[in-house]
Design a protein around this motif. Structure first.
Motif, PDB file in Angstrom:
ATOM      1  N   LEU A 180      -3.051  12.391   9.492  1.00  5.85           N
ATOM      2  CA  LEU A 180      -3.863  11.809   8.431  1.00  5.85           C
ATOM      3  C   LEU A 180      -4.215  10.368   8.784  1.00  5.85           C
ATOM      4  O   LEU A 180      -3.504   9.708   9.547  1.00  5.85           O
ATOM      5  CB  LEU A 180      -3.100  11.794   7.107  1.00  5.85           C
ATOM      6  CG  LEU A 180      -2.837  13.104   6.386  1.00  5.85           C
ATOM      7  CD1 LEU A 180      -2.030  12.826   5.128  1.00  5.85           C
ATOM      8  CD2 LEU A 180      -4.145  13.787   6.019  1.00  5.85           C
ATOM      9  N   SER A 181      -5.280   9.883   8.187  1.00  2.00           N
ATOM     10  CA  SER A 181      -5.585   8.454   8.214  1.00  2.00           C
ATOM     11  C   SER A 181      -5.172   7.857   6.874  1.00  2.00           C
ATOM     12  O   SER A 181      -5.292   8.523   5.836  1.00  2.00           O
ATOM     13  CB  SER A 181      -7.090   8.224   8.412  1.00  2.00           C
ATOM     14  OG  SER A 181      -7.495   8.681   9.683  1.00  2.00           O
ATOM     15  N   VAL A 182      -4.672   6.638   6.912  1.00  2.95           N
ATOM     16  CA  VAL A 182      -4.359   5.916   5.683  1.00  2.95           C
ATOM     17  C   VAL A 182      -5.120   4.601   5.707  1.00  2.95           C
ATOM     18  O   VAL A 182      -5.088   3.872   6.706  1.00  2.95           O
ATOM     19  CB  VAL A 182      -2.843   5.655   5.539  1.00  2.95           C
ATOM     20  CG1 VAL A 182      -2.568   4.666   4.409  1.00  2.95           C
ATOM     21  CG2 VAL A 182      -2.100   6.958   5.276  1.00  2.95           C
ATOM     22  N   ILE A 183      -5.817   4.327   4.622  1.00  2.00           N
ATOM     23  CA  ILE A 183      -6.526   3.049   4.478  1.00  2.00           C
ATOM     24  C   ILE A 183      -5.762   2.204   3.472  1.00  2.00           C
ATOM     25  O   ILE A 183      -5.564   2.621   2.331  1.00  2.00           O
ATOM     26  CB  ILE A 183      -7.974   3.265   3.985  1.00  2.00           C
ATOM     27  CG1 ILE A 183      -8.765   4.066   5.015  1.00  2.00           C
ATOM     28  CG2 ILE A 183      -8.644   1.918   3.696  1.00  2.00           C
ATOM     29  CD1 ILE A 183     -10.136   4.511   4.514  1.00  2.00           C
ATOM     30  N   CYS A 184      -5.302   1.042   3.906  1.00  2.00           N
ATOM     31  CA  CYS A 184      -4.619   0.106   3.012  1.00  2.00           C
ATOM     32  C   CYS A 184      -5.621  -0.950   2.566  1.00  2.00           C
ATOM     33  O   CYS A 184      -6.260  -1.601   3.408  1.00  2.00           O
ATOM     34  CB  CYS A 184      -3.443  -0.564   3.725  1.00  2.00           C
ATOM     35  SG  CYS A 184      -2.106   0.567   4.170  1.00  2.00           S
ATOM     36  N   ALA A 185      -5.766  -1.113   1.259  1.00  2.00           N
ATOM     37  CA  ALA A 185      -6.755  -2.053   0.738  1.00  2.00           C
ATOM     38  C   ALA A 185      -6.277  -2.636  -0.583  1.00  2.00           C
ATOM     39  O   ALA A 185      -5.343  -2.120  -1.212  1.00  2.00           O
ATOM     40  CB  ALA A 185      -8.098  -1.348   0.548  1.00  2.00           C
TER      41      ALA A 185
END
Length: 245
Positions: free
Chosen positions: A216-221
């Motif tokens: 999976l990709s995880v985007i932290c924002a």
């Protein structure tokens, strides 16, 4: 249907009390996004955040006052028992946060709050699903990863009070640098493999291991930057850190 998963930090939903401005702006943005993207649906996983830590810290202070006789009477003997109790306190905080998040979406979110991702409904009702903490041993980040797996999402958007992942804790190291992208191998070196209730890190170590295995990709924002969240949902150029291989 395209499913997107957002892990919404409890410190965003309720930093000390429910943040009405955030809930109002976030629910409006999500509703508008779903109306304009009829093929999309969202899973929102609520964290415990500050309310969880307040109660966890209070319990740790209480537990520290137990004398030998009281510990014996309570069968209270080690840190594992303390951590287990703190995990359950944090889980209950996520469920309160999830309930108010669900309420903000009315008939768009007809199903009950999911408290066990392994028993989430096979049929996704409505356009929004809201989930909360499950059991001790990890944070709601892990629940978000498991729900992404179940519903075929390839990315988890992790919304917290940090806008990017840094090479080190910027509060402790002034030379820490923000990152646009980092591999799972490098990220896992940073966060380790151990979960401690209330641990403050960009993405839970247990969830990181599972997300890495699932590719999976995880985007932290930043969770309060609602315009940027919309840009992420729309697939535009966003401000944040991508964790992926």
């Amino acid at each position: 249907m395209i499913t997107k998963v957002l892990s919404v930090g409890g410190s965003i939903i309720a930093p000390d009390k429910p943040d009405v401005d955030f809930l109002s702006g976030f629910s409006k943005m999500v509703t508008d996004y779903l109306l304009k993207n009829p093929e999309s649906r969202l899973v929102l996983v609520a964290g415990g955040g500050a309310p969880a830590r307040v109660y966890q810290n209070a319990y740790r202070e209480v537990a520290a006052t137990f004398d030998g006789e009281q510990k014996k009477a309570l069968s209270f003997s080690n840190d594992d028992e303390t951590n287990n109790a703190c995990d359950w306190i944090g889980i209950m905080a996520t469920r309160v946060n999830a309930q108010i998040l669900k309420a903000c979406f009315g008939p768009m979110c007809p199903a009950d709050v999911v408290t066990d991702p392994t028993k989430a409904p096979d049929v996704f009702e409505g356009r929004v699903m809201v989930a909360a903490g499950w059991k001790p041993g990890f944070s709601t980040d892990n629940d978000a990863v498991l729900l992404a797996e179940k519903y075929g999402a390839d990315t988890v958007v992790n919304l917290s009070n940090i806008a990017k992942v840094y090479t080190d804790d910027p509060k402790k190291n002034p030379d820490a640098k923000p990152l646009d992208k980092i591999s799972w191998a490098d990220f896992r070196k940073m966060v380790g493999d151990e979960w401690v209730p209330g641990k403050n890190c960009p993405f839970d170590p247990i969830a990181s291991k599972k997300a890495s295995e699932l590719k999976l990709s995880v985007i932290c924002a930043a969770g309060k930057n609602i315009e940027n969240i919309r840009t992420i949902l729309d697939g535009g150029d966003y401000f944040g850190t991508t964790i992926a291989d």
